[in-house]
Design a protein around this motif. Structure first.
Motif, mmCIF file in Angstrom:
data_model
loop_
_atom_site.group_PDB
_atom_site.id
_atom_site.type_symbol
_atom_site.label_atom_id
_atom_site.label_comp_id
_atom_site.label_asym_id
_atom_site.label_seq_id
_atom_site.Cartn_x
_atom_site.Cartn_y
_atom_site.Cartn_z
ATOM 1 N N ASN A 176 0.824 -1.187 -0.163
ATOM 2 C CA ASN A 176 -0.101 0.056 0.147
ATOM 3 C C ASN A 176 0.804 1.235 0.124
ATOM 4 O OD1 ASN A 176 -2.644 1.069 -0.004
ATOM 5 N ND2 ASN A 176 -2.473 1.833 2.393
ATOM 6 N N THR A 177 2.134 1.216 0.173
ATOM 7 C CA THR A 177 3.060 2.476 0.311
ATOM 8 C C THR A 177 3.965 2.466 -0.832
ATOM 9 O OG1 THR A 177 4.420 1.084 1.692
ATOM 10 C CG2 THR A 177 2.806 2.522 2.841
ATOM 11 N N ASP A 178 4.127 1.344 -1.522
ATOM 12 C CA ASP A 178 5.134 1.134 -2.804
ATOM 13 C C ASP A 178 4.938 1.590 -4.060
ATOM 14 O OD1 ASP A 178 7.143 0.486 -0.713
ATOM 15 O OD2 ASP A 178 7.004 -1.788 -1.030
ATOM 16 N N TRP A 179 3.812 2.170 -4.157
ATOM 17 C CA TRP A 179 3.321 2.964 -5.456
ATOM 18 C C TRP A 179 3.211 4.412 -5.581
ATOM 19 C CZ3 TRP A 179 -0.315 0.287 -9.012
ATOM 20 C CH2 TRP A 179 -0.339 -1.256 -8.830
ATOM 21 N N PRO A 180 4.526 5.103 -5.422
ATOM 22 C CA PRO A 180 4.469 6.505 -5.535
ATOM 23 C C PRO A 180 4.243 7.277 -6.709
ATOM 24 C CG PRO A 180 6.760 5.480 -5.710
ATOM 25 C CD PRO A 180 5.795 4.589 -5.568
ATOM 26 N N ASP A 181 2.851 7.112 -7.024
ATOM 27 C CA ASP A 181 2.530 7.861 -8.479
ATOM 28 C C ASP A 181 2.344 9.312 -8.160
ATOM 29 O OD1 ASP A 181 2.186 5.444 -9.862
ATOM 30 O OD2 ASP A 181 0.709 4.900 -8.447
ATOM 31 N N PHE A 182 2.217 9.839 -9.447
ATOM 32 C CA PHE A 182 2.503 11.383 -9.446
ATOM 33 C C PHE A 182 1.227 12.377 -8.660
ATOM 34 C CE2 PHE A 182 1.837 15.313 -11.834
ATOM 35 C CZ PHE A 182 2.963 16.104 -11.272
ATOM 36 N N PHE A 183 -0.047 11.888 -9.019
ATOM 37 C CA PHE A 183 -1.225 12.662 -8.473
ATOM 38 C C PHE A 183 -2.088 11.789 -7.958
ATOM 39 C CE2 PHE A 183 -4.833 15.468 -9.592
ATOM 40 C CZ PHE A 183 -4.277 16.673 -9.090
ATOM 41 N N GLU A 184 -1.664 11.302 -6.436
ATOM 42 C CA GLU A 184 -2.314 10.398 -5.618
ATOM 43 C C GLU A 184 -3.214 11.474 -4.707
ATOM 44 O OE1 GLU A 184 0.900 8.577 -3.548
ATOM 45 O OE2 GLU A 184 0.515 6.759 -4.812
ATOM 46 N N ARG A 185 -3.761 10.858 -3.821
ATOM 47 C CA ARG A 185 -5.136 11.669 -2.979
ATOM 48 C C ARG A 185 -4.342 13.021 -2.504
ATOM 49 N NH1 ARG A 185 -7.528 12.199 2.037
ATOM 50 N NH2 ARG A 185 -9.742 12.939 1.619
ATOM 51 N N MET A 186 -3.123 12.741 -1.834
ATOM 52 C CA MET A 186 -2.635 14.022 -0.764
ATOM 53 C C MET A 186 -2.512 15.007 -1.984
ATOM 54 S SD MET A 186 0.490 14.525 1.730
ATOM 55 C CE MET A 186 -0.105 13.501 2.895
ATOM 56 N N GLU A 187 -1.971 14.681 -3.158
ATOM 57 C CA GLU A 187 -1.516 15.768 -4.067
ATOM 58 C C GLU A 187 -2.815 16.328 -4.745
ATOM 59 O OE1 GLU A 187 2.023 13.451 -3.774
ATOM 60 O OE2 GLU A 187 0.006 12.674 -4.107
ATOM 61 N N ARG A 188 -3.961 15.513 -4.772
ATOM 62 C CA ARG A 188 -5.319 16.186 -5.414
ATOM 63 C C ARG A 188 -5.839 16.963 -4.281
ATOM 64 N NH1 ARG A 188 -5.921 10.435 -6.946
ATOM 65 N NH2 ARG A 188 -7.648 9.977 -5.280
ATOM 66 N N VAL A 189 -5.734 16.667 -3.079
ATOM 67 C CA VAL A 189 -6.189 17.579 -2.059
ATOM 68 C C VAL A 189 -5.574 18.963 -2.002
ATOM 69 C CG1 VAL A 189 -6.378 17.754 0.528
ATOM 70 C CG2 VAL A 189 -7.052 15.639 -0.597
ATOM 71 N N ILE A 190 -4.205 18.879 -1.937
ATOM 72 C CA ILE A 190 -3.295 20.125 -2.003
ATOM 73 C C ILE A 190 -3.869 21.024 -3.260
ATOM 74 C CG2 ILE A 190 -0.760 21.081 -2.327
ATOM 75 C CD1 ILE A 190 -0.033 18.464 -0.440
ATOM 76 N N TYR A 191 -3.614 20.155 -4.277
ATOM 77 C CA TYR A 191 -4.102 20.990 -5.670
ATOM 78 C C TYR A 191 -5.440 21.592 -5.441
ATOM 79 C CZ TYR A 191 -4.902 21.352 -10.501
ATOM 80 O OH TYR A 191 -4.964 21.896 -11.963
ATOM 81 N N LEU A 192 -6.641 20.722 -5.191
ATOM 82 C CA LEU A 192 -7.923 21.374 -4.977
ATOM 83 C C LEU A 192 -7.708 22.732 -4.067
ATOM 84 C CD1 LEU A 192 -10.122 18.512 -4.729
ATOM 85 C CD2 LEU A 192 -10.208 20.115 -6.744
ATOM 86 N N CYS A 193 -7.124 22.735 -2.943
ATOM 87 C CA CYS A 193 -7.174 23.533 -1.859
ATOM 88 C C CYS A 193 -6.501 24.816 -2.490
ATOM 89 C CB CYS A 193 -6.458 23.248 -0.670
ATOM 90 S SG CYS A 193 -7.669 22.212 0.327
ATOM 91 N N ALA A 194 -5.268 24.552 -3.305
ATOM 92 C CA ALA A 194 -4.360 25.784 -3.766
ATOM 93 C C ALA A 194 -5.318 26.471 -5.043
ATOM 94 C CB ALA A 194 -3.378 25.180 -4.324
ATOM 95 N N MET A 195 -6.069 25.588 -5.799
ATOM 96 C CA MET A 195 -6.809 26.175 -6.865
ATOM 97 C C MET A 195 -7.863 27.285 -6.187
ATOM 98 S SD MET A 195 -9.396 23.943 -9.409
ATOM 99 C CE MET A 195 -10.502 23.707 -8.029
ATOM 100 N N LEU A 196 -8.392 26.681 -5.387
ATOM 101 C CA LEU A 196 -9.614 27.522 -4.602
ATOM 102 C C LEU A 196 -9.063 28.844 -4.153
ATOM 103 C CD1 LEU A 196 -11.664 24.667 -3.006
ATOM 104 C CD2 LEU A 196 -12.504 26.371 -4.717
ATOM 105 N N LEU A 197 -7.799 28.777 -3.524
ATOM 106 C CA LEU A 197 -7.010 30.068 -2.822
ATOM 107 C C LEU A 197 -6.736 30.964 -4.011
ATOM 108 C CD1 LEU A 197 -5.087 28.315 -0.059
ATOM 109 C CD2 LEU A 197 -7.206 29.639 0.238
ATOM 110 N N LEU A 198 -6.348 30.378 -5.069
ATOM 111 C CA LEU A 198 -6.015 31.062 -6.220
ATOM 112 C C LEU A 198 -6.939 31.656 -6.985
ATOM 113 C CD1 LEU A 198 -3.455 32.035 -7.872
ATOM 114 C CD2 LEU A 198 -3.853 29.799 -9.339
#
Length: 203
Positions: free
Chosen positions: A137-159
Motif C-alpha cells: 500500500n506504500t510502494d506505489w509513489p505515483d504522481f497525482f495521488e490523493r494527497m496531491e489532489r487535496v493540495i491541488y484543490l485547496c491551492a486552486m480555490l485559494l488562487l
C-alpha cells in the motif's frame, strides 16, 4: 507520491497533531466520519458564502482533521483492515462532495466528471491489481495521488479567490488531465508486475 516518498517524515507530524484526539479517546473511524461531515459542511457553506478562497481555507482545516485518523490508529494501536477499508471509501465520497460542489457552483459538470473518474480509476488500478497479486500500500509513489489532489484543490480555490472563476475551470481541467495520466501510470506499472508474475509462473 508525497505520502509514499515522505511517509517517515510526515507520519510523526500527523501523530503529534493527533494528540488532542487521542486524549479525547476518539477512535480512528470516528475521526474518519467527523472528517467527512466537516467536508460536507464546508462544501454546503460554500453554496452560501460563494467565496472560493474561504472554501479553500476551510477545506484545508477539514482535510487536515481527516488525515489524522491514521495517526490516531497508530497511537491507540487500533489499526484494522476494516478501518482501512472504511477510510478508503470515505475518501472517495469526500472527493465526490467537493467536486460535485464545484460542478454545481461553476456549472462545470463535465469537468468534474472527468476529475472524479480519473481519481476513481487511479484508486481502482491498484485495488484491481491487489486481487491478482499481493500489493504494497506504500510502494506505489505515483504522481497525482490523493494527497496531491487535496493540495491541488485547496491551492486552486485559494488562487481563484484572486483570479476569479477562470482559475477554477482551468484548474479542474488540469486536475482531470493529471488524474488520468496517473491512472494510466498505475495501469502501466500493474501490467508490468502482472506480466512478470505470469512469466515466473510459466504462463
Amino acid at each position: 507520491m508525497i505520502d509514499g516518498l515522505m511517509k517517515s517524515t510526515i507520519d510523526p507530524l500527523w501523530e503529534a497533531m493527533a494528540t488532542p484526539l487521542v486524549k479525547a479517546r476518539l477512535t480512528p473511524n470516528q475521526v474518519t466520519f467527523i472528517g467527512l461531515v466537516l467536508i460536507i459542511l464546508v462544501s454546503l457553506a460554500y453554496l452560501w458564502h460563494q467565496s472560493p478562497a474561504l472554501y479553500g481555507a476551510t477545506l484545508i482545516v477539514a482535510f487536515v482533521f481527516d488525515a489524522l485518523d491514521g495517526a490516531v490508529a497508530r497511537r491507540r494501536n487500533m489499526s484494522t483492515k476494516a478501518g482501512g477499508y472504511f477510510d478508503a471509501m470515505v475518501d472517495r465520497y469526500q472527493e465526490l462532495a467537493v467536486l460535485a460542489t464545484l460542478a454545481h457552483m461553476h456549472d462545470a459538470w463535465p469537468l468534474a466528471l472527468a476529475c472524479f473518474s480519473g481519481s476513481v480509476i487511479t484508486s481502482y488500478a491498484k485495488a484491481r491489481t491487489a486481487i491478482e497479486m499481493p500489493v504494497s500500500n506504500t510502494d506505489w509513489p505515483d504522481f497525482f495521488e490523493r494527497m496531491e489532489r487535496v493540495i491541488y484543490l485547496c491551492a486552486m480555490l485559494l488562487l481563484a479567490g484572486v483570479l476569479g472563476d477562470t482559475a477554477i475551470l482551468w484548474g479542474l481541467t488540469g486536475f482531470a488531465i493529471l488524474a488520468h495520466v496517473t491512472a494510466l501510470q498505475r495501469a502501466r506499472r500493474a501490467t508490468q508486475m502482472l506480466r512478470a508474475q505470469d512469466a515466473s509462473n510459466g504462463e
